[in-house]
Write an enzyme that holds these catalytic residues in place. Structure first.
Site, PDB file in Angstrom:
ATOM      1  N   LYS A  77      50.245  85.528  -4.111  1.00 29.36           N
ATOM      2  CA  LYS A  77      49.379  86.001  -5.194  1.00 29.36           C
ATOM      3  C   LYS A  77      49.543  85.191  -6.479  1.00 29.36           C
ATOM      4  CE  LYS A  77      47.190  88.278  -3.724  1.00 29.36           C
ATOM      5  NZ  LYS A  77      46.162  87.837  -2.736  1.00 29.36           N
ATOM      6  N   SER A  78      49.793  83.897  -6.325  1.00 29.51           N
ATOM      7  CA  SER A  78      49.968  83.031  -7.482  1.00 29.51           C
ATOM      8  C   SER A  78      48.810  82.056  -7.678  1.00 29.51           C
ATOM      9  CB  SER A  78      51.269  82.219  -7.345  1.00 29.51           C
ATOM     10  OG  SER A  78      52.393  83.050  -7.356  1.00 29.51           O
ATOM     11  N   THR A  80      47.356  80.668  -4.680  1.00 33.84           N
ATOM     12  CA  THR A  80      47.509  79.821  -3.494  1.00 33.84           C
ATOM     13  C   THR A  80      46.174  79.456  -2.871  1.00 33.84           C
ATOM     14  OG1 THR A  80      49.579  81.024  -3.066  1.00 33.84           O
ATOM     15  CG2 THR A  80      48.749  79.585  -1.315  1.00 33.84           C
ATOM     16  N   THR A  81      45.309  80.426  -2.670  1.00 31.94           N
ATOM     17  CA  THR A  81      44.038  80.194  -1.986  1.00 31.94           C
ATOM     18  C   THR A  81      43.166  79.211  -2.763  1.00 31.94           C
ATOM     19  OG1 THR A  81      44.161  82.495  -1.224  1.00 31.94           O
ATOM     20  CG2 THR A  81      42.083  81.333  -0.887  1.00 31.94           C
ATOM     21  N   HIS A 141      55.452  79.815   1.581  1.00 33.56           N
ATOM     22  CA  HIS A 141      55.958  80.699   0.529  1.00 33.56           C
ATOM     23  C   HIS A 141      57.485  80.662   0.484  1.00 33.56           C
ATOM     24  CE1 HIS A 141      52.111  82.279  -0.544  1.00 33.56           C
ATOM     25  NE2 HIS A 141      51.957  83.083   0.481  1.00 33.56           N
ATOM     26  N   TYR A 230      49.466  78.496 -13.112  1.00 31.48           N
ATOM     27  CA  TYR A 230      48.140  79.052 -12.854  1.00 31.48           C
ATOM     28  C   TYR A 230      47.348  79.169 -14.150  1.00 31.48           C
ATOM     29  CZ  TYR A 230      44.561  82.328 -11.181  1.00 31.48           C
ATOM     30  OH  TYR A 230      43.364  82.941 -10.864  1.00 31.48           O
ATOM     31  N   LYS A 297      39.733  88.883  -8.625  1.00 28.01           N
ATOM     32  CA  LYS A 297      39.338  88.518  -9.985  1.00 28.01           C
ATOM     33  C   LYS A 297      39.809  87.122 -10.373  1.00 28.01           C
ATOM     34  CE  LYS A 297      38.930  92.923 -12.479  1.00 28.01           C
ATOM     35  NZ  LYS A 297      39.485  93.713 -13.611  1.00 28.01           N
TER      36      LYS A 297
END
Length: 334
Positions: A77-78, A80-81, A141, A230, A297
Site C-alpha cells: 500500500k505504498s 506499488t501498483t 515486499h 510516494y 484514491k
C-alpha cells in the site's frame, strides 16, 4: 518472546533440509493477521503471512540475479501498483507503441510479478526465469536484509517506494475492507490496524525496519538503490519519472521529451486511466483480491480524514523516534 533466537535460526536456513522445513516453520513466533484464515510468522525479524514463508525460503535459496535485473521493492500500500505501471512502460516504451502496450490488457502485477506471491508460489516447481527478456522486471515486499545474496552482490538495481506510514495504514485498512467480501477475513477496525502497526506486527513489518533498510542502502550505495517517496512522485511526477528512467538505464532522449513522450506515459499510467481499464475493473490478481481493489484514491494526506488525534499523536511519536533520527521524514499536518 526471544526474537534473537528466531533470527539466528533463520540465518541458518540454508542448512535446513527440506524435510525439516515444516518443523522449522512451526517454531516461528506467530501473531494474528487480518486475513481470518492466515496468521503471520516472524521470519528473519519481519512479519509475513505464514503461507508465504516457504515461498520466501525458496526465493532466497534459488534465485540467481542478473546484472540487468530491475527490482521494485515496497511495503504494501505504498504506491506499488502505480510504480509498476510506470516502470514497465518506461522500460518497454521502444518495444511497443503506447497505444497497444500490454498495460492496456494486463494488470501491472502481472507485468512486474512478485517473487513471494507469484514466481515462487509453487513449492513443487521452481520458476523458469531464463526465458524472460532482459532487463527482467520483478517486485517484492521483502525487507532488504532478507533479499538473496546474489541480488545484493550483482549490479541489479532496486527501486524502493516509500510512503507516509499514516497513509499506508489507512490505505491498508480500506484494502482489507474491500477484500472482506471476497475472502473470510477478520473484520478489523482502523484502531486495530493502527495498533498492530505501532507494535510492528503488520505484514512485512515493522514498517520502520523495512523503510530504514532500503533508506540506508540508498545512501550508502545510490547506484544500487533508488529511494522514491510516494509524496514526491505525486507532487512532481514528471521529474521523478525522469529520475526513475535515468536510474534504471532508460533515460528519455531530448527528442522523446520534445515529442511529449513523458507526458504520454504519465497520462497512460495515471490512477484514473488505470482504474478505467477493463482489465482492472474485473478479475483477480490473487484469489481473494479483485483487480479493482488496487485502485482506490491514491491521495496524499487522506489519513487526516480517518485517523483520530490520539492515533496521529501515537504514530507521529513513533515515526520521530524510529525514522526521523536517520533523516527519513514525512510531512505531518496535524
Amino acid at each position: 518472546m526471544d526474537h534473537s533466537i528466531t533470527q539466528q535460526g533463520s540465518n541458518e536456513l540454508c542448512d535446513v533440509q527440506d524435510q525439516d522445513q515444516e518443523l522449522f516453520l512451526s517454531k516461528l513466533p506467530k501473531t494474528k493477521g487480518w486475513l481470518g484464515s492466515s496468521d503471520l510468522s516472524l521470519y528473519q525479524n519481519f512479519w509475513c503471512p505464514s503461507t508465504l514463508v516457504p515461498n520466501i525460503i525458496s526465493f532466497q535459496k534459488h534465485f540467481q540475479a542478473h546484472d540487468q535485473d530491475i527490482i521494485l521493492a515496497s511495503k504494501p500500500k505504498s504506491g506499488t501498483t502505480w510504480l509498476k505501471a510506470l516502470l514497465f512502460t518506461i522500460v518497454n516504451r521502444t518495444n511497443s507503441n503506447l497505444s497497444d502496450t500490454p498495460l492496456l490488457n494486463s494488470n501491472p502485477h502481472e507485468l512486474v510479478p512478485f517473487f513471494e506471491f507469484t514466481l515462487y508460489a509453487n513449492n513443487n516447481e521452481l520458476p523458469n526465469l531464463s526465458d524472460i527478456p532482459s532487463p527482467r522486471l520483478f517486485s517484492t515486499h521483502i525487507p532488504y536484509a532478507s533479499l538473496p545474496e546474489s541480488m545484493k552482490d550483482s549490479k541489479s538495481r532496486i527501486v524502493y517506494i516509500c510512503r507516509n506510514p499514516l497513509d499506508i495504514i489507512v490505505s491498508h485498512w480500506h484494502f482489507a475492507t474491500q477484500a472482506d467480501g471476497v475472502h473470510s477475513c477478520s473484520k478489523w477496525t482502523l484502531e486495530e490496524f493502527v495498533d498492530v502497526y505501532c507494535k510492528g506486527e503488520e505484514i512485512f513489518g515493522p514498517f520502520w525496519n523495512h523503510m530504514l533498510g532500503y533508506w540506508k542502502q540508498s545512501l550508502e550505495n545510490p547506484q544500487k538503490v533508488l529511494f522514491l517517496k510516494y509524496e514526491d512522485l505525486k507532487k512532481d511526477t514528471k521529474t521523478q519519472v525522469k529520475r526513475l528512467a535515468e536510474f534504471v538505464g532508460f533515460p528519455f532522449s531530448l527528442e522523446e521529451e520534445n515529442k511529449d513522450i513523458v507526458e504520454d506515459i504519465l497520462k497512460l499510467c495515471s490512477l484514473r486511466n488505470l482504474k478505467d481499464l477493463e482489465v482492472n475493473k474485473h478479475g483477480k490478481f490473487m484469489p481473494y483480491f479483485d483487480n479493482k481493489s488496487y485502485f482506490r484514491k491514491g491521495q496524499v494526506g487522506d489519513w487526516a480524514n480517518h485517523l483520530t488525534k490520539a492515533m496521529v499523536k501515537r504514530l507521529e511519536k513513533l515515526i520521530r523516534e524510529k525514522l526521523s533520527a536517520y533523516g527519513l521524514t514525512f510531512e505531518l499536518v496535524i
